[in-house]
Design a protein around this motif. Structure first.
Motif, PDB file in Angstrom:
ATOM      1  N   TYR A   1      75.862  53.702 -26.717  1.00  0.00           N
ATOM      2  CA  TYR A   1      76.323  52.344 -26.449  1.00  0.00           C
ATOM      3  C   TYR A   1      77.835  52.311 -26.233  1.00  0.00           C
ATOM      4  N   GLN A   2      78.258  51.621 -25.158  1.00  0.00           N
ATOM      5  CA  GLN A   2      79.678  51.404 -24.884  1.00  0.00           C
ATOM      6  C   GLN A   2      79.994  49.938 -24.628  1.00  0.00           C
TER       7      GLN A   2
ATOM      8  N   PRO B   1      74.076  52.662 -21.245  1.00  0.00           N
ATOM      9  CA  PRO B   1      74.084  53.863 -22.097  1.00  0.00           C
ATOM     10  C   PRO B   1      73.417  55.058 -21.401  1.00  0.00           C
ATOM     11  N   ASN B   2      72.515  54.778 -20.461  1.00  0.00           N
ATOM     12  CA  ASN B   2      71.865  55.866 -19.725  1.00  0.00           C
ATOM     13  C   ASN B   2      72.881  56.664 -18.911  1.00  0.00           C
ATOM     14  N   ALA B   3      73.881  55.989 -18.373  1.00  0.00           N
ATOM     15  CA  ALA B   3      74.935  56.685 -17.625  1.00  0.00           C
ATOM     16  C   ALA B   3      75.735  57.582 -18.561  1.00  0.00           C
ATOM     17  N   ALA B   4      76.013  57.104 -19.760  1.00  0.00           N
ATOM     18  CA  ALA B   4      76.757  57.912 -20.744  1.00  0.00           C
ATOM     19  C   ALA B   4      75.916  59.104 -21.205  1.00  0.00           C
TER      20      ALA B   4
ATOM     21  N   SER C   1      69.263  61.848 -18.166  1.00  0.00           N
ATOM     22  CA  SER C   1      69.036  60.793 -19.145  1.00  0.00           C
ATOM     23  C   SER C   1      67.545  60.705 -19.443  1.00  0.00           C
ATOM     24  N   GLU C   2      67.182  61.134 -20.626  1.00  0.00           N
ATOM     25  CA  GLU C   2      65.788  61.044 -21.054  1.00  0.00           C
ATOM     26  C   GLU C   2      65.331  59.588 -21.106  1.00  0.00           C
ATOM     27  N   ALA C   3      66.218  58.717 -21.554  1.00  0.00           N
ATOM     28  CA  ALA C   3      65.884  57.296 -21.619  1.00  0.00           C
ATOM     29  C   ALA C   3      65.602  56.736 -20.226  1.00  0.00           C
TER      30      ALA C   3
END
Length: 186
Positions: free
Chosen positions: A52-53, A58-61, A69-71
């Protein structure tokens, strides 16, 4: 619940409620109610908390940190409003190709992009925000990744939002949904 978990929950819920509101405005009631429920599943929610940002997905992070990104892989495989859901293998195309999205999922994709822009841009949101986001990802789409009819219609709708506003865009999408078709002639 820790600080990041609460903020992530609030972010995804705000997004979901905005998509629901916009889907209701164009007559997609079931899709509005069920939009992005997979974001509350453990694989997506826990990744969202860990990365989380607050100002981007958050998928990009997670992708920056791990190379994938598993998510996101979980999410796009369960949510038909993502054009990536519509990728399929083609012997004619020699690999993966984008299939033409049904209009109801194309419409939900537009509502999703608009809501994400509103959540992440906040007070800086304008009707051009979804178009600007699309322009940033466009170089990665390549030929065949998104079906040409879907790509053409998505661009038309995002430019309509940018140039004429939500009211005109919603009216246009409602017409598309009544026809349940789009393409080069619309």
């Amino acid at each position: 619940m820790d600080h990041k978990a609460w903020h992530h929950f609030c972010t995804i819920t705000e997004h979901k409620l905005l998509v629901m509101k916009h889907c209701f405005q164009i007559g997609l009631f079931w899709q509005g109610l069920t939009h992005d429920l997979s974001k509350y599943s453990p694989v997506e929610f826990l990744t969202g908390v860990a990365y989380y940002q607050g100002d981007r997905s958050p998928n990009a992070a997670e992708r920056d940190a791990k190379g994938y990104s598993e998510a996101w892989l979980h999410h796009k495989g369960r949510n038909r409003h993502h054009f990536e859901y519509w990728l399929d293998f083609s012997t004619k195309a020699g690999g993966l190709r984008g299939c033409r999205m049904p209009v109801r999922y194309l419409a939900e994709m537009v509502m999703d992009r608009m809501a994400a822009s509103k959540v992440y841009r906040g007070k800086e949101y304008t009707n051009a925000s979804a178009w600007e986001y699309y322009q940033r990802e466009r170089p990665y789409l390549g030929d065949g990744i998104m079906h040409p009819d879907t790509k053409r219609e998505l661009e038309k709708i995002l430019m309509m939002l940018r140039d004429s506003g939500e009211r005109r865009m919603f009216a246009y999408i409602r017409k598309l949904l009544k026809r349940e078709d789009y393409g080069s002639g619309s």
